[in-house]
Design a protein around this motif. Structure first.
Motif, mmCIF file in Angstrom:
data_model
loop_
_atom_site.group_PDB
_atom_site.id
_atom_site.type_symbol
_atom_site.label_atom_id
_atom_site.label_comp_id
_atom_site.label_asym_id
_atom_site.label_seq_id
_atom_site.Cartn_x
_atom_site.Cartn_y
_atom_site.Cartn_z
ATOM 1 N N ALA A 267 0.858 -1.163 0.175
ATOM 2 C CA ALA A 267 -0.079 -0.028 0.098
ATOM 3 C C ALA A 267 0.799 1.252 0.015
ATOM 4 C CB ALA A 267 -0.900 0.149 1.229
ATOM 5 N N LEU A 268 2.047 1.320 0.978
ATOM 6 C CA LEU A 268 2.750 2.367 0.791
ATOM 7 C C LEU A 268 3.394 2.626 -0.417
ATOM 8 C CD1 LEU A 268 4.506 4.538 2.520
ATOM 9 C CD2 LEU A 268 6.078 2.638 2.948
ATOM 10 N N VAL A 269 4.047 1.637 -1.128
ATOM 11 C CA VAL A 269 4.641 1.973 -2.427
ATOM 12 C C VAL A 269 3.803 2.252 -3.456
ATOM 13 C CG1 VAL A 269 6.275 0.814 -4.099
ATOM 14 C CG2 VAL A 269 6.667 0.625 -1.676
ATOM 15 N N LEU A 270 2.758 1.896 -3.667
ATOM 16 C CA LEU A 270 1.462 1.916 -4.544
ATOM 17 C C LEU A 270 0.917 3.261 -4.492
ATOM 18 C CD1 LEU A 270 -0.536 1.019 -6.471
ATOM 19 C CD2 LEU A 270 -1.934 0.224 -4.755
ATOM 20 N N ALA A 271 0.765 3.589 -3.085
ATOM 21 C CA ALA A 271 0.237 5.201 -2.777
ATOM 22 C C ALA A 271 1.262 6.194 -3.277
ATOM 23 C CB ALA A 271 -0.071 5.066 -1.481
ATOM 24 N N PHE A 272 2.508 5.647 -2.888
ATOM 25 C CA PHE A 272 3.601 6.750 -3.386
ATOM 26 C C PHE A 272 3.702 6.962 -5.103
ATOM 27 C CE2 PHE A 272 7.867 7.625 -4.856
ATOM 28 C CZ PHE A 272 8.331 8.912 -4.053
ATOM 29 N N TRP A 273 3.686 5.864 -5.716
ATOM 30 C CA TRP A 273 3.860 6.080 -7.120
ATOM 31 C C TRP A 273 2.644 6.596 -7.783
ATOM 32 C CZ3 TRP A 273 8.256 6.878 -8.629
ATOM 33 C CH2 TRP A 273 9.260 6.157 -8.090
ATOM 34 N N CYS A 274 1.285 6.094 -7.048
ATOM 35 C CA CYS A 274 -0.064 6.742 -7.619
ATOM 36 C C CYS A 274 0.234 8.417 -7.322
ATOM 37 C CB CYS A 274 -0.952 6.308 -6.999
ATOM 38 S SG CYS A 274 -1.529 4.738 -7.432
ATOM 39 N N VAL A 275 0.814 8.907 -6.150
ATOM 40 C CA VAL A 275 0.787 10.479 -6.248
ATOM 41 C C VAL A 275 2.160 10.818 -7.095
ATOM 42 C CG1 VAL A 275 1.787 12.191 -4.445
ATOM 43 C CG2 VAL A 275 -0.010 10.286 -3.857
ATOM 44 N N ARG A 276 3.218 10.267 -7.129
ATOM 45 C CA ARG A 276 4.240 10.652 -8.223
ATOM 46 C C ARG A 276 4.055 10.629 -9.452
ATOM 47 N NH1 ARG A 276 7.243 14.214 -5.478
ATOM 48 N NH2 ARG A 276 8.692 13.799 -7.039
ATOM 49 N N GLU A 277 3.338 9.406 -9.822
ATOM 50 C CA GLU A 277 3.250 9.263 -11.504
ATOM 51 C C GLU A 277 1.792 8.712 -11.628
ATOM 52 O OE1 GLU A 277 5.546 9.429 -13.790
ATOM 53 O OE2 GLU A 277 7.027 10.299 -12.461
ATOM 54 N N ALA B 218 -5.383 8.271 -4.033
ATOM 55 C CA ALA B 218 -4.023 8.917 -4.118
ATOM 56 C C ALA B 218 -3.950 9.540 -5.342
ATOM 57 C CB ALA B 218 -3.003 7.877 -3.989
ATOM 58 N N GLY B 219 -4.249 8.901 -6.485
ATOM 59 C CA GLY B 219 -4.038 9.574 -7.863
ATOM 60 C C GLY B 219 -4.824 10.829 -8.012
ATOM 61 N N GLU B 220 -6.081 10.771 -7.309
ATOM 62 C CA GLU B 220 -6.967 12.209 -7.172
ATOM 63 C C GLU B 220 -6.313 13.167 -6.602
ATOM 64 O OE1 GLU B 220 -9.814 13.090 -8.854
ATOM 65 O OE2 GLU B 220 -9.197 11.445 -10.226
ATOM 66 N N SER B 221 -5.767 12.956 -5.391
ATOM 67 C CA SER B 221 -5.268 13.959 -4.479
ATOM 68 C C SER B 221 -3.623 14.301 -4.843
ATOM 69 C CB SER B 221 -5.253 13.532 -3.101
ATOM 70 O OG SER B 221 -4.413 12.349 -2.873
ATOM 71 N N SER B 222 -3.103 13.669 -5.880
ATOM 72 C CA SER B 222 -1.640 13.872 -6.435
ATOM 73 C C SER B 222 -1.424 15.269 -6.522
ATOM 74 C CB SER B 222 -1.277 12.881 -7.391
ATOM 75 O OG SER B 222 -1.733 13.436 -8.680
ATOM 76 N N ARG B 223 -2.257 15.946 -7.365
ATOM 77 C CA ARG B 223 -1.780 17.214 -7.399
ATOM 78 C C ARG B 223 -1.822 18.239 -6.153
ATOM 79 N NH1 ARG B 223 -4.871 19.647 -12.872
ATOM 80 N NH2 ARG B 223 -2.875 19.507 -13.876
ATOM 81 N N ARG B 224 -2.542 17.742 -5.451
ATOM 82 C CA ARG B 224 -2.698 18.672 -4.279
ATOM 83 C C ARG B 224 -1.528 18.514 -3.366
ATOM 84 N NH1 ARG B 224 -4.909 17.346 0.479
ATOM 85 N NH2 ARG B 224 -6.306 15.648 -0.516
ATOM 86 N N LEU B 225 -1.158 16.997 -3.173
ATOM 87 C CA LEU B 225 -0.282 16.683 -2.101
ATOM 88 C C LEU B 225 1.148 16.960 -2.620
ATOM 89 C CD1 LEU B 225 -1.399 12.781 -1.447
ATOM 90 C CD2 LEU B 225 -0.964 14.595 0.150
ATOM 91 N N LEU B 226 1.301 17.023 -4.084
ATOM 92 C CA LEU B 226 2.850 17.430 -4.286
ATOM 93 C C LEU B 226 3.227 18.913 -3.781
ATOM 94 C CD1 LEU B 226 2.930 15.533 -7.763
ATOM 95 C CD2 LEU B 226 4.263 14.948 -5.698
#
Length: 175
Positions: free
Chosen positions: A47-57, A95-103
């Motif tokens: 979950a950690l690595v999946l969420a990280f890459w969904c946020v970054r890529e 995670a993908g939906e919130s990626s723009r805000r999280l970055l």
């Protein structure tokens, strides 16, 4: 002689290689399968690595990757089929939906923002397990949510190491 400002937060990152993303996800799967007994505070590395890459890529890693990883975890653990798959798909979507805000935030603030998503993942897995006739494992079950979120900060720097551009000492290049 002009001084060169080098701030770690203002570095320009190189593009990520998909081979590194796949390797990090496979390593997370391997860490997930390490037998630990009934120790509940073990982080969910997948979950950690999946969420990280969904946020970054978010355009490269998403819900399909979450579903595939979840099915592999379900089959390997012999758990309710689709338990991890459903939770990881929802995590990848959120995670993908919130990626723009999280970055816009630093890694420690990102970890705080990711904690509810990791908690949602645990709740979804628990609900599916309970609907299939399983027993409530106790409140200790949710400890892994917080250990997973606590590892966001070191995992952030660890997974970005290959993308970090070396400090260029050429004064004629603008970047």
């Amino acid at each position: 002689m002009p001084t060169q400002a080098t701030h770690s937060s203002s570095r320009i990152l190189l593009p990520v290689r998909m081979s590194f993303v796949v390797l990090s996800l496979l390593l997370a799967l391997v860490l997930h399968f390490v037998p630990v007994g009934r120790f509940y505070a073990v982080p969910d590395f997948v979950a950690l690595v999946l969420a990280f890459w969904c946020v970054r890529e978010p355009l490269r890693v998403g819900m399909g990757t979450g579903f595939l990883l979840g099915m592999v975890v379900d089959v390997a653990h012999g758990s309710v089929m689709g338990q991890h798959a459903m939770a990881y798909v929802l995590l990848a979507y959120a995670a993908g939906e919130s990626s723009r805000r999280l970055l816009w935030f630093g890694p420690s603030a990102q970890a705080l923002h990711m904690t509810p998503l990791f908690l949602m993942t645990q709740v979804v897995m628990l609900l599916i397990r309970l609907m299939a006739g399983g027993r409530f494992p106790g409140w200790e079950y949710f400890f892994s949510t917080f250990t997973t979120a606590a590892l966001w900060l070191p995992m952030h720097y660890l997974l970005l190491i290959p993308q970090m551009r070396p400090i260029d000492r050429d004064e004629n290049r603008p970047l």
